[in-house]
Design an enzyme around this catalytic site. Structure first.
Site, PDB file in Angstrom:
ATOM      1  N   CYS A 123       0.983  -1.223  -0.301  1.00 30.78           N
ATOM      2  CA  CYS A 123      -0.352   0.385   0.375  1.00 30.78           C
ATOM      3  C   CYS A 123       0.490   1.199   0.622  1.00 30.78           C
ATOM      4  O   CYS A 123       1.945   1.665  -0.070  1.00 30.78           O
ATOM      5  CB  CYS A 123      -1.034  -0.007   1.366  1.00 30.78           C
ATOM      6  SG  CYS A 123      -0.137  -0.246   2.453  1.00 30.78           S
ATOM      7  N   CYS A 181       3.091   1.857   2.700  1.00 30.21           N
ATOM      8  CA  CYS A 181       4.786   0.724   2.291  1.00 30.21           C
ATOM      9  C   CYS A 181       5.407   2.225   1.792  1.00 30.21           C
ATOM     10  O   CYS A 181       6.788   2.413   1.926  1.00 30.21           O
ATOM     11  CB  CYS A 181       4.676  -0.116   1.688  1.00 30.21           C
ATOM     12  SG  CYS A 181       3.309  -1.692   2.947  1.00 30.21           S
ATOM     13  N   ASP A 207       7.062  28.363 -33.750  1.00 30.27           N
ATOM     14  CA  ASP A 207       8.293  28.607 -34.689  1.00 30.27           C
ATOM     15  C   ASP A 207       7.548  27.719 -36.224  1.00 30.27           C
ATOM     16  O   ASP A 207       7.241  27.918 -36.377  1.00 30.27           O
ATOM     17  CB  ASP A 207       9.613  27.814 -34.179  1.00 30.27           C
ATOM     18  CG  ASP A 207      10.517  28.256 -34.863  1.00 30.27           C
ATOM     19  OD1 ASP A 207      10.984  28.864 -35.767  1.00 30.27           O
ATOM     20  OD2 ASP A 207      11.127  26.766 -35.868  1.00 30.27           O
TER      21      ASP A 207
END
Length: 716
Positions: free
Chosen positions: A19, A22, A414
């Site tokens: 989870c 952890c 550009d």
């Protein structure tokens, strides 16, 4: 004070996380080391660690091991591969489900309750709670030994408490039996974990596929003889053969042969591209029909494929600001839930209700609380979104980029190489009265074919496309600053500036008109007489107008930024539908233009492809580098577009916004679920079994919601 200088980075694969708590614990432990900055990703099960001279990689692994988890370096094999984990979960799930169904049936259907049925339920449920839930118990014990608690602690406490209470009730013959709760919750959570693991594997499938796209071996030419060797033995400068249907082994330049190359796996562009001697090719693209000999100019980690994979992995290891908040909450979530469960039990007993009612509510609180969904909310969406982007030739550098795409209102483009092809092309052939356009083009093209000038190449290429093979040229001569001269098909041909020939009014006006539109016009004549005018210009990409329309549909204002003269820029802008043009800007002044637009309150995205765009890309709120561009431009950008197609710009913005919306939706659901569910469980309104189903569903929902990004497609 932490004075260690970061000198290296490593990505550790971590096994045993169940989870977000952890992940938070490991991250916190690693960050306590001198000079270490770590980010642990629960969804990808990896830790991205920057560290200095004071720490070794082995110490990093040891620190993770000391925290109660397993870690290994990238070059080491994992003892807990994803496939093995999923198979183990599936096996536990099916066996547990087979044992649980009769337990629930006997508890819920009175006609099935024969004499001593509770003893049979105990025999069936005990293996489920002990063996089926063993991964949860094992993780709980490992964490307790290190003085911490995780999601597994809640599951283990809840199921073992239900089993223990039931054993007492069966043996004593008094009290409620919760065997169906203990077995049912275990099976439901195993189901949730299994489907979550499968979904996570699917979420990471795109990057895994990208990593394995490259060729495994190559037919290298050594002494003129083909020799098939592993790709790892290919050296810079080696020439290798690519047959039809084969993958190109690495980035290089074609030295012999011609073919069409399918780059769809890297760029998302379905149309093959023709290549010949002198053209660059990219490793992992597929040679469609001809035999090619290619000289390797990039190998290993320097190839475009490796750079793409690295960019995607870096993006997936990042964390959005909202996810960092979720991680902090997950870090303190489990202890708070345990306290809430004890308080719930005390409350119900305190108001005089039965111990059974108090116990049921407390177990429901333990089981329904779910920080897993919080931990999965961002990384799973990032995994799927960046993976899908890679399939479409869109590389997102990290979660911060997603925030930028939401707020931009202006896209600065550009001109050369972005809106246009960046290559001169023949646009028009204007002839004097009585002359044939094909003949003018044939003779001029033949003469220009002997020149290396970009304009000459455009004319020769256009002539070859229009009239086919060109005649031979004799006595070719370059007229300094004016043009070229030579003998073609018995005629003395001149191609160049107007000063070379006495132009009739109709040709002089045509030349003047072309030049007023920012195009280049050259005169053509032979045997002392002007015969026509050829108009050449940097051609607009065929998809640029469509791309501008898509940008406007996203609510964005396009602006063209170029160093070309105003007239030429406005002609191009008109063709593609851009109203605002900033022309005659020197390369080093592009940054100033971006700053000025930002000072006016605009949030700017900049798309470019050259070295002279790099500083402006970095200054913009969102930088987009076209994939045909330079490494400098790509490094300075936030999004890299592997397709040389302006439509990739709106695609990238839409995908980024969709990914961000998915992350926010996931986080909202994960927070809302816990805010609503825990009070309901504490109030005794949810049975533990329903709580277990809801907890499992929350994580599966978050991952499944993220997987919807796999269906993202360009608008066309």
């Amino acid at each position: 004070m932490n004075t260690a200088q970061k000198t290296a980075a490593v990505e550790l694969a971590i096994d045993g996380m169940t989870c977000a708590s952890c992940a938070h614990r490991i991250e916190k432990k690693l960050n306590k080391l001198d000079g270490v900055t770590a980010t642990v990703n629960f969804a990808t099960e990896k830790a991205h660690v920057s560290y200095g001279d004071a720490v070794t990689r082995e110490q990093l692994v040891a620190t993770v091991e000391e925290t109660g988890y397993h870690a290994h370096l990238p070059e080491e094999p994992s003892d807990n591969a994803d496939g093995d984990t999923t198979a183990s979960l599936r096996r536990r799930l099916w066996i547990s489900a087979a044992l649980t169904v009769p337990v629930i049936a006997m508890a819920m259907v009175p006609p099935l309750q024969f004499a001593h049925w509770q003893w049979l339920s105990l025999v069936l449920a005990a293996p489920v709670v002990v063996w089926g839930a063993w991964p949860f118990h094992k993780a709980t014990w490992a964490n307790l030994r290190h003085g911490s608690a995780t999601m597994d602690t809640l599951i283990s406490m809840g199921t073992l408490a239900a089993l223990g209470w039931s054993v007492y009730a069966v043996l004593s013959g008094t009290g409620e039996v919760y065997l169906e709760v203990a077995a049912g919750v275990t099976t439901l959570i195993l189901a949730g974990r299994y489907f979550e693991a499968r979904a996570k594997r699917r979420a990471g499938a795109a990057i895994e596929a990208l990593m394995h796209l490259g060729a495994k071996d190559v037919a290298v030419l050594r002494g003129g003889v083909e020799q098939r060797i592993p790709i790892s033995q290919l050296a810079l400068g080696d020439e290798f053969v690519v047959r039809p249907g084969e993958k190109i082994a690495t980035d290089g330049v074609v030295v012999e042969g011609g073919s069409a190359v399918d780059a769809s796996l890297l760029t998302g562009e379905s149309a093959p591209v023709d290549v010949g001697p002198g053209d660059g090719v990219v490793g992992a693209t597929v040679n469609v029909d001809g035999r090619l000999v290619v000289r390797a100019n990039r190998i290993g980690a320097d190839t475009q494929l490796a750079q793409m994979a690295r960019l995607v992995e870096d993006a997936q290891s990042g964390k959005a600001q909202a996810q960092r908040l979720a991680d902090r909450i997950s870090g303190v979530f489990v202890p708070i839930v345990i306290v809430l469960a004890l308080a719930t039990f005390g409350f119900w007993v305190g108001i005089g209700d039965s111990v059974a009612t108090a116990f049921t509510a407390a177990v429901a609180v333990l089981i329904i609380a779910c920080p897993c969904a919080l931990g999965l909310a961002t990384p799973t969406a990032l995994m799927v979104g960046t993976g899908r982007g890679a399939q479409l030739g869109i590389l997102i550098k990290g979660p911060e980029v997603l925030e930028s795409t939401r707020s931009i209102d202006t896209v600065v483009l550009d001109k050369t190489g972005t809106v246009t092809t960046g290559k001169m092309a023949l646009l028009d052939v204007i002839t004097a009265s009585g002359e044939q356009p094909d003949e003018v083009l044939r003779l001029a093209g033949a003469l220009e074919d002997s020149s290396e000038h970009p304009i000459a190449k455009a004319i020769a290429g256009g002539a070859r496309d229009k009239v086919g093979d060109l005649p031979a040229v004799a006595e070719f001569k370059s007229l300094e600053g004016l043009g070229v001269q030579g003998t073609v098909a018995g005629h003395t041909v001149l191609v160049g500036r107007r000063q070379l020939l006495d132009l009739p009014d109709e040709l002089a006006k045509a030349m003047q008109q072309a030049e007023s539109e920012g195009r280049t016009a050259v005169a053509v004549g032979w045997d002392g007489q002007a015969r026509g005018v050829l108009v050449v210009a940097d051609a607009v990409k065929p998809t640029s107008a469509e791309a501008i329309g898509e940008l406007r549909a996203l609510g964005l204002t396009p602006i063209m930024l170029t160093g070309d003269n105003e007239a030429a820029a406005r002609v191009i802008a008109k063709q593609v539908g851009i109203d605002e043009v900033i022309a005659e800007v020197l390369p080093h002044d592009k940054v100033s233009v971006i700053k000025r637009l930002q000072a006016d309150g605009r949030v700017i995205a900049m798309a470019g492809d050259g070295v002279n765009d790099a500083a402006a890309l970095a200054q913009a709120d969102l930088g987009l580098a076209m994939g045909s561009g330079t490494d400098v431009a790509i490094e300075a950008s936030d999004l890299t577009l592997m397709r040389d197609d302006l439509r990739a710009v709106p695609d990238a913005i839409r995908l980024s916004r969709r990914t961000l919306a998915t992350i926010k939706g996931n986080l909202f659901w994960a927070f809302a679920y816990n805010v609503a569910a825990i009070p309901l469980a504490a109030a005794g309104l949810l049975s533990p079994m329903i709580a277990g189903a809801a907890m499992a569903f929350s994580s599966v929902f978050v991952v499944s919601n993220s997987l919807r990004l796999r269906r993202f497609n360009p608008s066309r």
